[in-house]
Design a protein around this motif. Structure first.
Motif, PDB file in Angstrom:
ATOM      1  N   SER A   1       1.994   9.423  -5.699  1.00 23.25           N
ATOM      2  CA  SER A   1       2.408  10.763  -5.264  1.00 23.25           C
ATOM      3  C   SER A   1       3.591  11.256  -6.080  1.00 23.25           C
ATOM      4  O   SER A   1       3.666  12.432  -6.445  1.00 23.25           O
ATOM      5  CB  SER A   1       2.776  10.746  -3.779  1.00 23.25           C
ATOM      6  OG  SER A   1       3.866   9.873  -3.541  1.00 23.25           O
TER       7      SER A   1
ATOM      8  N   ILE B   1       0.837  -1.211   0.000  1.00 22.29           N
ATOM      9  CA  ILE B   1       0.000   0.000   0.000  1.00 22.29           C
ATOM     10  C   ILE B   1       0.865   1.251   0.000  1.00 22.29           C
ATOM     11  O   ILE B   1       0.611   2.219  -0.742  1.00 22.29           O
ATOM     12  CB  ILE B   1      -0.954  -0.023   1.205  1.00 22.29           C
ATOM     13  CG1 ILE B   1      -1.975  -1.151   1.056  1.00 22.29           C
ATOM     14  CG2 ILE B   1      -1.667   1.316   1.356  1.00 22.29           C
ATOM     15  CD1 ILE B   1      -2.860  -1.346   2.262  1.00 22.29           C
ATOM     16  N   PHE B   2       1.920   1.249   0.814  1.00 25.10           N
ATOM     17  CA  PHE B   2       2.792   2.423   0.862  1.00 25.10           C
ATOM     18  C   PHE B   2       3.562   2.607  -0.450  1.00 25.10           C
ATOM     19  O   PHE B   2       3.807   3.734  -0.876  1.00 25.10           O
ATOM     20  CB  PHE B   2       3.759   2.308   2.040  1.00 25.10           C
ATOM     21  CG  PHE B   2       3.152   2.678   3.351  1.00 25.10           C
ATOM     22  CD1 PHE B   2       2.814   3.995   3.627  1.00 25.10           C
ATOM     23  CD2 PHE B   2       2.899   1.710   4.315  1.00 25.10           C
ATOM     24  CE1 PHE B   2       2.237   4.341   4.842  1.00 25.10           C
ATOM     25  CE2 PHE B   2       2.325   2.050   5.522  1.00 25.10           C
ATOM     26  CZ  PHE B   2       1.994   3.370   5.788  1.00 25.10           C
TER      27      PHE B   2
ATOM     28  N   LYS C   1       1.080   4.174  -2.869  1.00 31.05           N
ATOM     29  CA  LYS C   1       0.901   5.589  -2.538  1.00 31.05           C
ATOM     30  C   LYS C   1       2.109   6.413  -2.950  1.00 31.05           C
ATOM     31  O   LYS C   1       1.978   7.526  -3.485  1.00 31.05           O
ATOM     32  CB  LYS C   1       0.650   5.738  -1.033  1.00 31.05           C
ATOM     33  CG  LYS C   1      -0.702   5.224  -0.572  1.00 31.05           C
ATOM     34  CD  LYS C   1      -0.840   5.296   0.936  1.00 31.05           C
ATOM     35  CE  LYS C   1      -0.788   6.711   1.437  1.00 31.05           C
ATOM     36  NZ  LYS C   1      -1.002   6.774   2.909  1.00 31.05           N
TER      37      LYS C   1
END
Length: 699
Positions: free
Chosen positions: A645, A637-638, A641
């Motif tokens: 970003s 998930i990170f 993200k």
């Protein structure tokens, strides 16, 4: 210290992640430990006499007592507490808005609820540390959003004080306990095979030369005793940074050679208290910016550098002087031995404890006064008043926690503490707000690692060993890696090997459950039924033997090169027993496990059905697999993200060429008009000066 916004967020994020590991690990083990068919059913802990709910909370604070009100069985209530803990902590890991005081208060209350009913399986040192660090997170976290407040440095200071007590306490306990192995500096020659969960890397480190392991013991004692004393509360920023990286390297080594214990993860989370925001400033302009210094600033900088160098020299000098380090150039070895007595160390410890308490008082006062001045300097009367109110409340709470922590901190030497403080500590002890660390140090065994090996049989003649997933058993099996999972049964077996079954009443419950063939308990031993030798039919007889395990030496143990361990029989731990054995019944009576309790039919509430469904999904999965999957999902998930970003950042500077051209033309037109206005203004000023200089004007 400077601003602590970034280290504060790192600490809160780390605590949330550790809560995820802790709750998920306990959830996997609930049926075998506390279920109706577990070793110690949690139903036995339910109050036999109905009391008012508030009175029950006062006697033993736990949310488990709310289970009957919600129509939940004790096991389901315990599972619900863990599930809520996992969900809330996952939210705090993924979303910064959820890292607030209310969420951390709920997480602390949930873990305290499990701790107070968990018995011996949950009374480890890292459980106490998680409760204390978790309560500090309640004070450190913001109330609503992740803004930095003026009193953050005061509450965040408590994490540095806790980290000092933890590191220093673990270090001095090695010598204060009188452990001969540490006094002779031979502890690391036996530590790697004696620790709770050695890894395969520990086998290779164990093969290092004896003189090098002795020197590593000296370095370890210096890192845990001298470095915290001279660096954690030093007024020089670079000393704190050096102390941070020393401790971080130390914890990484512990993780690589002794599995990923929650104690190591909590130590890393607490070490962020040694950092500040300037350490994370990566702006090249700020680094390359040259500022002119006055002679006083230069003098202060030089004095600070000299003081920093003197600290390094003092550490090296104490290491050489106190441990008689001498280099043998011919043999290319380094000899070392302690050059002080136990009495001298006890006197040193008593003096240092009092001195560090006063240093902590001065450091805390400095942070509190600096935070108060920031509140006073705020603009606007109402903003100033509200900031001062917050500062007063949080400073008073921090001062109270600090005062309570002095009681367990002085437990090693038995120093005197104010009676009022000790009474307050006794009254609040059940909430585990502060803890003592290092006082439960176990002497390092130099005769090998004691291990309990269970054996089962159907006829009493042919015996088969019953190995556990996360502890040494077969000599040819590599040391298992549990990861972030905390196997409670293996931990208790490791502790029980130091004593006897009379000191471990839960062991009788384990033996009875295996004789009855309870699948929940068998699942704690082996998640894969094929690895359990009595999966089809439970054993009729069970006994337990004691062995001394040693890491193999490639130079000596050449008969079995595939072996990781060599072992020798040392005695009997539990005699042969069976279900109808009077000796087993007597042991059950002595341990309080023979009590009968009515098994109520399972409720059909939506919550119970959901919990039953979740339990079926993880049935047959090992704790390390579940934790690894959960952490890998978070990492994914990170990464997603971070990818999106980064894509947005790369896309935002790229504008439409027409828009860019129009922007450039507008900028040029603005620049041209500004230059025209500037030229007109300059011409008018020149004409004015000429008119003033003319002879007519002077007349």
């Amino acid at each position: 210290m400077g601003e602590v916004k970034t280290p504060r967020q790192m600490f809160l994020w780390s605590i949330a992640l550790i809560y995820v590991c802790a709750f998920a690990s306990i959830y996997i083990q609930i049926p075998g430990l506390y279920g109706d068919d577990g070793m110690i059913p949690v139903r036995l802990l339910m109050p036999k006499v109905q009391r008012p709910l508030l009175e029950q909370f006062r006697v033993s604070p736990s949310l488990l007592w709310l289970g009957p009100s919600l129509g939940l069985e004790p096991q389901h209530a315990l599972e619900l507490i863990c599930v809520l803990g996992v969900v809330l902590s996952l939210g705090a890991v993924l979303l910064g808005l959820l890292r607030n005081s209310l969420i951390y208060l709920c997480l602390w209350a949930l873990y305290l609820s499990i701790y107070n009913v968990g018995g011996d399986f949950l009374h480890s040192e890292w459980d106490i540390l998680l409760l204390e660090a978790g309560f500090l997170a309640v004070l450190v976290a913001p109330f609503r959003c992740s803004v930095c407040r003026n009193h953050d440095s005061v509450t965040f200071w408590l994490t540095r004080w806790l980290y000092f007590r933890l590191t220093f306490g673990i270090g001095v306990s090695k010598l204060a306990s009188g452990d001969p192995a540490w006094w002779k500096l031979s502890a690391l020659s036996h530590h790697f095979e004696n620790q709770m969960s050695p890894t395969p890397l520990a086998w290779y480190v164990h093969q290092l030369p004896d003189w090098l392991l002795r020197f590593n013991a000296v370095v370890l004692l210096q890192c845990e005793i001298v470095v915290p004393l001279l660096m954690f509360f030093a007024p020089i920023r670079r000393l704190r940074l050096v102390g941070f990286y020393i401790q971080l390297f130390l914890q990484v080594c512990h993780i690589l050679m002794g599995s990923c214990s929650l104690l190591n993860l909590l130590s890393i989370a607490l070490s962020f208290s040694l950092l500040d925001d300037d350490h994370f400033s990566s702006s090249p302009a700020q680094k390359n910016k040259k500022t002119t210094r006055t002679w006083t600033q230069s003098l202060v900088s030089i004095l600070g550098l000299l003081l920093e160098l003197s600290v390094y020299v003092l550490i090296l000098f104490s290491e050489v002087k106190l441990f008689k380090l001498q280099i043998n150039w011919e043999e290319k070895t380094l000899s070392s031995q302690t050059d002080f007595t136990e009495r001298e160390f006890d006197e040193f410890l008593k003096f240092v404890q009092v001195a560090t308490i006063w240093v902590a008082v001065l450091s805390f006062t400095w942070e509190a006064v600096a935070a108060m001045l920031q509140c006073v300097c705020k603009r606007g009367f109402m903003s100033k008043l509200w900031s001062l109110i917050q500062w007063t409340a949080m400073t008073a709470a921090a001062a109270g926690i600090f005062a309570l922590s002095v009681v367990p901190y002085t437990a090693i030497t038995g120093s005197k503490v104010l009676p009022e403080v000790r009474e307050a500590y006794s009254a609040l002890e059940k909430y585990q707000l502060v803890g003592a660390y290092g006082i439960q140090h176990r002497a390092t065994s130099v005769e090998g690692r004691p291990e309990i090996i269970l054996e089962g049989s159907q006829d009493g003649l042919t015996w088969t060993e019953i190995n556990l997933m996360y502890k040494p058993g077969s000599v040819n099996a590599a040391p298992p890696i549990a990861g972030a999972h905390q196997p409670r049964l293996e931990w208790m077996m490791w502790q029980a090997a130091q004593g006897g079954h009379n000191e471990s009443p839960w062991f009788t419950g384990l033996v009875q459950s295996l004789l009855q063939g309870k699948p929940q308990v068998v699942g704690l031993l082996q998640a894969d039924e094929a690895q359990y030798p009595f999966s089809k039919k439970p054993p009729i007889f069970i006994k337990a033997k004691m062995y001394k395990y040693h890491f193999t030496d490639p130079a000596k143990d050449k008969s079995n090169p595939q072996a990781w361990w060599r072992r020798s029989y040392s005695g009997e731990f539990l005699p042969i027993v069976k279900l109808d054995d009077p000796a087993l019944k007597k042991m059950l009576e002595q341990s309080g496990l023979e009590k009968k309790f009515p098994v109520e039919p399972s409720s059909d509430t939506p919550v119970s059905q959901s919990l039953t469904f979740m339990r079926k999904q993880v049935k047959g999965l090992s704790g390390s697999l579940v934790l690894s999957t959960l952490l890998a999902t978070l990492a994914g998930i990170f990464l997603v993200k971070a990818f999106f970003s980064r894509g947005q950042k790369l896309k935002s500077p790229t504008a439409d060429p027409k828009t860019k051209k129009s922007a450039v033309s507008i900028e040029k037109s603005h620049g041209a008009s500004a230059s025209i206005r500037g030229n007109k203004k300059d011409n008018s000023e020149d004409r004015k000066l000429d008119s003033e200089r003319s002879p007519r004007k002077r007349k």
